[in-house]
Design a protein around this motif. Sequence first.
Motif, PDB file in Angstrom:
ATOM      1  N   SER A 118     -12.412  -6.236 -61.356  1.00 51.34           N
ATOM      2  CA  SER A 118     -11.331  -6.232 -61.253  1.00 51.34           C
ATOM      3  C   SER A 118     -10.431  -4.793 -61.721  1.00 51.34           C
ATOM      4  CB  SER A 118     -10.127  -7.260 -63.247  1.00 51.34           C
ATOM      5  OG  SER A 118     -10.387  -8.272 -63.341  1.00 51.34           O
ATOM      6  N   ASP A 119     -11.504  -4.546 -60.611  1.00 46.75           N
ATOM      7  CA  ASP A 119     -11.078  -2.833 -61.005  1.00 46.75           C
ATOM      8  C   ASP A 119      -9.618  -2.720 -59.576  1.00 46.75           C
ATOM      9  OD1 ASP A 119     -13.253  -2.658 -61.827  1.00 46.75           O
ATOM     10  OD2 ASP A 119     -14.878  -1.513 -60.266  1.00 46.75           O
ATOM     11  N   LYS A 120     -10.083  -3.289 -58.526  1.00 49.91           N
ATOM     12  CA  LYS A 120      -8.767  -3.416 -57.576  1.00 49.91           C
ATOM     13  C   LYS A 120      -8.317  -4.856 -56.760  1.00 49.91           C
ATOM     14  CE  LYS A 120     -10.382   1.084 -55.540  1.00 49.91           C
ATOM     15  NZ  LYS A 120     -11.559   1.991 -55.029  1.00 49.91           N
ATOM     16  N   THR A 121      -7.577  -4.674 -56.457  1.00 53.17           N
ATOM     17  CA  THR A 121      -6.740  -5.885 -55.306  1.00 53.17           C
ATOM     18  C   THR A 121      -7.641  -6.604 -54.180  1.00 53.17           C
ATOM     19  OG1 THR A 121      -5.115  -5.244 -54.552  1.00 53.17           O
ATOM     20  CG2 THR A 121      -4.853  -5.444 -56.741  1.00 53.17           C
ATOM     21  N   ILE A 122      -7.086  -7.253 -53.657  1.00 55.16           N
ATOM     22  CA  ILE A 122      -8.240  -7.168 -52.763  1.00 55.16           C
ATOM     23  C   ILE A 122      -7.520  -6.252 -51.382  1.00 55.16           C
ATOM     24  CG2 ILE A 122      -8.252  -9.068 -50.627  1.00 55.16           C
ATOM     25  CD1 ILE A 122      -8.510 -11.159 -52.760  1.00 55.16           C
ATOM     26  N   GLU A 123      -5.738  -6.099 -51.555  1.00 53.16           N
ATOM     27  CA  GLU A 123      -5.627  -5.649 -50.526  1.00 53.16           C
ATOM     28  C   GLU A 123      -5.660  -4.165 -51.056  1.00 53.16           C
ATOM     29  OE1 GLU A 123      -0.943  -3.940 -48.692  1.00 53.16           O
ATOM     30  OE2 GLU A 123      -0.990  -5.226 -50.997  1.00 53.16           O
ATOM     31  N   GLU A 124      -5.873  -3.608 -52.488  1.00 52.87           N
ATOM     32  CA  GLU A 124      -6.557  -1.860 -51.581  1.00 52.87           C
ATOM     33  C   GLU A 124      -8.245  -1.866 -51.861  1.00 52.87           C
ATOM     34  OE1 GLU A 124      -3.693  -1.327 -56.389  1.00 52.87           O
ATOM     35  OE2 GLU A 124      -6.057  -1.690 -56.424  1.00 52.87           O
ATOM     36  N   ILE A 125      -8.694  -2.917 -52.217  1.00 49.60           N
ATOM     37  CA  ILE A 125     -10.431  -2.410 -51.476  1.00 49.60           C
ATOM     38  C   ILE A 125     -10.617  -2.519 -50.383  1.00 49.60           C
ATOM     39  CG2 ILE A 125     -12.050  -3.809 -51.451  1.00 49.60           C
ATOM     40  CD1 ILE A 125     -11.713  -5.441 -54.286  1.00 49.60           C
ATOM     41  N   ASN A 126      -9.255  -3.357 -49.659  1.00 48.83           N
ATOM     42  CA  ASN A 126      -9.339  -3.465 -48.271  1.00 48.83           C
ATOM     43  C   ASN A 126      -8.614  -2.612 -46.952  1.00 48.83           C
ATOM     44  OD1 ASN A 126     -10.927  -5.591 -47.538  1.00 48.83           O
ATOM     45  ND2 ASN A 126      -9.166  -7.505 -47.473  1.00 48.83           N
ATOM     46  N   ASN A 127      -8.147  -1.640 -47.609  1.00 47.71           N
ATOM     47  CA  ASN A 127      -7.347  -0.304 -47.744  1.00 47.71           C
ATOM     48  C   ASN A 127      -8.016   0.701 -47.531  1.00 47.71           C
ATOM     49  OD1 ASN A 127      -5.107  -1.547 -46.529  1.00 47.71           O
ATOM     50  ND2 ASN A 127      -3.713  -1.350 -48.088  1.00 47.71           N
ATOM     51  N   SER A 128      -9.158   0.538 -48.933  1.00 51.21           N
ATOM     52  CA  SER A 128      -9.649   1.817 -49.181  1.00 51.21           C
ATOM     53  C   SER A 128     -10.500   2.091 -48.264  1.00 51.21           C
ATOM     54  CB  SER A 128     -10.314   1.650 -50.424  1.00 51.21           C
ATOM     55  OG  SER A 128     -11.191   0.879 -49.849  1.00 51.21           O
ATOM     56  N   THR A 129     -11.438   0.721 -47.519  1.00 50.64           N
ATOM     57  CA  THR A 129     -12.552   0.853 -46.562  1.00 50.64           C
ATOM     58  C   THR A 129     -12.098   0.544 -45.148  1.00 50.64           C
ATOM     59  OG1 THR A 129     -12.367  -1.878 -46.899  1.00 50.64           O
ATOM     60  CG2 THR A 129     -14.146  -0.396 -48.376  1.00 50.64           C
ATOM     61  N   ARG A 130     -11.141   0.651 -45.028  1.00 55.50           N
ATOM     62  CA  ARG A 130     -10.259   1.454 -43.618  1.00 55.50           C
ATOM     63  C   ARG A 130     -10.912   2.626 -42.633  1.00 55.50           C
ATOM     64  NH1 ARG A 130      -5.239  -2.248 -43.883  1.00 55.50           N
ATOM     65  NH2 ARG A 130      -5.906  -3.730 -43.197  1.00 55.50           N
ATOM     66  N   CYS A 131     -11.588   2.635 -41.847  1.00 56.99           N
ATOM     67  CA  CYS A 131     -11.101   3.404 -41.454  1.00 56.99           C
ATOM     68  C   CYS A 131     -10.635   4.571 -40.597  1.00 56.99           C
ATOM     69  CB  CYS A 131     -12.271   3.770 -39.949  1.00 56.99           C
ATOM     70  SG  CYS A 131     -12.938   2.318 -38.760  1.00 56.99           S
ATOM     71  N   LYS A 132     -10.756   6.090 -40.433  1.00 56.97           N
ATOM     72  CA  LYS A 132      -9.386   6.921 -40.004  1.00 56.97           C
ATOM     73  C   LYS A 132      -9.236   6.295 -39.031  1.00 56.97           C
ATOM     74  CE  LYS A 132      -8.742   9.036 -44.176  1.00 56.97           C
ATOM     75  NZ  LYS A 132      -8.138   9.567 -44.851  1.00 56.97           N
ATOM     76  N   LEU A 133      -7.903   6.909 -38.305  1.00 55.57           N
ATOM     77  CA  LEU A 133      -7.913   6.633 -37.046  1.00 55.57           C
ATOM     78  C   LEU A 133      -8.095   8.085 -36.049  1.00 55.57           C
ATOM     79  CD1 LEU A 133      -4.147   6.136 -36.526  1.00 55.57           C
ATOM     80  CD2 LEU A 133      -5.869   4.166 -36.445  1.00 55.57           C
ATOM     81  N   LEU A 134      -8.130   7.936 -34.946  1.00 51.62           N
ATOM     82  CA  LEU A 134      -9.393   9.114 -34.178  1.00 51.62           C
ATOM     83  C   LEU A 134      -8.716   9.565 -33.655  1.00 51.62           C
ATOM     84  CD1 LEU A 134     -12.110   6.470 -32.542  1.00 51.62           C
ATOM     85  CD2 LEU A 134     -12.159   8.234 -34.200  1.00 51.62           C
ATOM     86  N   PRO A 135      -9.042  10.720 -33.126  1.00 50.11           N
ATOM     87  CA  PRO A 135      -7.285  11.594 -32.515  1.00 50.11           C
ATOM     88  C   PRO A 135      -6.601  10.489 -31.126  1.00 50.11           C
ATOM     89  CG  PRO A 135      -9.245  13.067 -33.058  1.00 50.11           C
ATOM     90  CD  PRO A 135      -9.698  11.514 -32.991  1.00 50.11           C
ATOM     91  N   GLY A 136      -7.716  10.112 -29.931  1.00 48.35           N
ATOM     92  CA  GLY A 136      -6.873   9.980 -29.045  1.00 48.35           C
ATOM     93  C   GLY A 136      -6.125   8.232 -29.607  1.00 48.35           C
ATOM     94  N   GLU A 137      -6.221   7.630 -30.774  1.00 43.15           N
ATOM     95  CA  GLU A 137      -5.504   6.404 -31.225  1.00 43.15           C
ATOM     96  C   GLU A 137      -4.599   7.060 -32.124  1.00 43.15           C
ATOM     97  OE1 GLU A 137      -8.735   3.418 -32.855  1.00 43.15           O
ATOM     98  OE2 GLU A 137      -8.431   5.168 -33.495  1.00 43.15           O
TER      99      GLU A 137
END
Length: 182
Positions: A118-137
């Motif tokens: 119960s540290d985080k919600t599913i949304e918080e966990i999934n958002n924290s593991t998303r990679c950042k966008l590349l400069p071209g993106e």
Amino acid sequence: MVNFKKVDEYIMHIENGSIPDGMTFNEFAIDFYNESKVIPMSKYLRNSGHTSKMPKIMNTKKIGEILYDSEKNKDIVLTFLKRKGFDGIPELNYTVVMLVRKVELLDNWKKIASYLSSDKTIEEINNSTRCKLLPGEIEKLEDFMMDELQISEEELNWLLSKFSKINLDKELSKALKKLIRQ
């Protein structure tokens, strides 16, 4: 040999959010994985008309794979889980399936343990593991927004700074939503 009747029965259980009598969720997920691991699942689901719950079905198969692989790497997984406060492999459920991705076994267990603790919600966990966008993106997205909104780069920067502020302030966000509905 694949037992398609059993696979279809399991798919129906997944779509209904149930498990067969006499089985735990973990046993069910492992059995579903073992029955369907040689099937190109997304193609099979499209051809059999089960597209409405495709992510849930695919992720249940992935949970089965994680549990199956955890049995093979039991020492590593159990050591990690003990450090996180679990006595063994915890009993999972359909809620947890939204956390898993095609990444390393321990990365999936980190997310599952974080959710079960119960540290985080599913949304918080999934958002924290998303990679950042590349400069071209980033550049493609900026160009798309400027074209669609017919604005300059300065206007886009102004808009992004305002949206950033609105996203951080719940009261501002609620007020904006109310104004838009008018």
